[in-house]
Enzyme design. Structure first.
Site, PDB file in Angstrom:
ATOM      1  CG  ASP A 106      37.229  22.975  39.656  1.00 40.99           C
ATOM      2  OD1 ASP A 106      36.818  24.134  39.781  1.00 40.99           O
ATOM      3  OD2 ASP A 106      38.371  22.619  39.994  1.00 40.99           O
ATOM      4  CD  GLU A 146      38.670  30.786  38.027  1.00 42.35           C
ATOM      5  OE1 GLU A 146      39.851  30.479  37.786  1.00 42.35           O
ATOM      6  OE2 GLU A 146      38.220  30.930  39.188  1.00 42.35           O
TER       7      GLU A 146
END
Length: 430
Positions: free
Chosen positions: A24, A187
């Site tokens: 991430d 996402e």
């Protein structure tokens, strides 16, 4: 003790962070430096085991300095869970740095600091985002438009946004479920603006996930799907974009799983952050990659060795681990015979006469200083002897052969069995 990975030396892709499992990526540019915040897959993770967030910095896109844990679930007194520190992102406003932190299944919190390095504190003592879709409340991405209006976007499998107030720790109006969620949105939204175009990048398709993107004329849409920045590829089961402009070029960060695959044929959620140069077309659309290339971005500028350099600054490594204590900060530890670190593109200029190394140990060993490859030209050897303790730091100096121009610099760690020494910093002396 933080986990660093034992790597096989030849890999198809080279993630920019090899010393830990990272995911991430959330790059931010501040004061001519890239601050790369990441989530952290624990070394024993099989599913998602994520307890804290890490920070790395770079000024050349290849050598990254490890600053260790910058925040964790423990920063939130209201957080009941002991897992779920998912994708984080930091943004600066009016001299403050706001870190938006999702707790999977526990809402989204916000931390604030006077420095991008932290320490970060919870200014509101409660969730910032706590709506009826709590399992959807992940992957927050903040964005400040040219008119000063700030937004926060998030969501899986839906896309949400809300208008943030100027204080960046509260919001006004209703949370909006985006009606024009672009094609294959999964996402990990990431929103930015360039030349009057608004962009929304995201983890696209599943699974594996690539990085898709959409464009708009407004921060609130409607969003029009434009294609893929990074194609879906079996080398990366999941993905999460992070995109910046830096020193005249654009970069996209994302995931691959090659380090995990080099260790086991079993699939575990142990990811590695990767990066690539990103290229815009004249109409504002973005050129496509099948996957992150083997060599990654080019080095932006040569590396200055005539200053204190933290030992945890590297482009590549084998075997070493890192730890962080209040007195010293981050340092390399659990170093064993045959381990090494590599610093790329070091500018020796007109030459150096000595090298200075700060280390601590109860044992002894040598550090070989080599050029350009692991078994490259030996320009010096520094002997590290018992300093009286693993945190009892001593400075050792030794002569090196005079070298000119730019070379990769390898620190090759040699000695007997077991742990050799802790390594804190180094510099060359003209």
């Amino acid at each position: 003790m933080l986990f660093l990975l034992k790597l096989t030396p030849m890999m198809a892709q080279k993630p920019i962070i090899q010393t830990k499992f990272t995911a991430d990526p959330a790059p931010m540019v501040h004061n001519d430096t890239i601050f790369l915040y990441t989530s952290h897959d624990e070394d024993d993770a099989k599913g998602f085991k994520m307890l804290d967030w890490l920070l790395y910095t770079s000024t050349d896109m290849v050598n990254w300095t490890d600053h260790g844990v910058v925040a964790s679930l423990k920063n939130f007194s209201w957080a009941k869970q002991d897992n779920g520190a998912w994708a984080v992102q930091c943004i600066e406003r009016n001299g403050k740095f706001y870190l938006y932190c999702p707790m999977h299944g526990g809402g989204i919190g916000v931390l604030v600091s006077d420095s991008p390095y932290g320490p970060f504190k919870d200014p509101i003592g409660k969730k910032l985002i706590n709506d009826d879709h709590v399992w959807n409340d992940i992957d927050p991405t903040p964005f400040i438009d040219d008119d000063g209006q700030a937004y926060l976007y998030w969501g899986n499998p839906d896309l949400y946004y809300v208008k943030l107030n100027v204080d960046m720790i509260s919001y006004s109006g209703e949370i909006v479920k985006e009606p024009t969620k672009p094609k294959n949105y999964q996402e990990g939204p990431w929103v930015w603006k360039r030349k009057n175009h608004y962009y929304l990048a995201y983890a696209s398709t599943c699974c594996p996930e690539g990085i898709g993107y959409a464009m708009s004329t407004s921060a609130t849409g409607p969003w029009q799907y434009k294609g893929m920045i990074i194609n879906s590829n079996k080398k990366s089961n999941g993905n999460h974009p992070g995109i910046i402009d830096y020193k005249g070029k654009s970069y996209v960060f994302g995931h691959n799983y090659e380090i995990n695959k080099s260790q086991t044929s079993t699939f575990y959620e142990r990811r590695s952050v990767d990066a690539e140069t990103m290229v815009y077309n004249e109409d504002g659309t973005i050129q496509n990659y099948d996957f992150f290339t083997e060599n990654g971005p080019e080095q932006i500028e040569s590396f200055n060795p005539f200053r204190r350099v933290e030992a945890e600054t590297m482009a590549w490594s084998k075997g070493v681990k890192s730890d962080k204590i209040k007195e010293t900060g981050v340092y390399l530890t659990q170093i064993q015979n045959g381990d090494f670190t590599q610093v790329r593109g070091v500018d020796f200029a007109k030459g150096a006469t000595k090298i200075e190394i700060i280390a601590a140990t109860l044992n002894s060993g040598n550090i070989e200083i080599r050029l350009d490859k692991e078994d490259g030209v030996l320009i010096g050897t520094v002997k590290i002897e018992n300093t009286g303790g693993w945190q009892n730091w001593k400075t050792v100096k030794n002569k090196v052969k005079k070298v000119r121009d730019v070379h990769d610099l390898f620190f090759i760690f040699k000695g007997g069995q077991g742990e050799l020494y802790n390594f804190d910093a180094w510099k060359l002396i003209k």
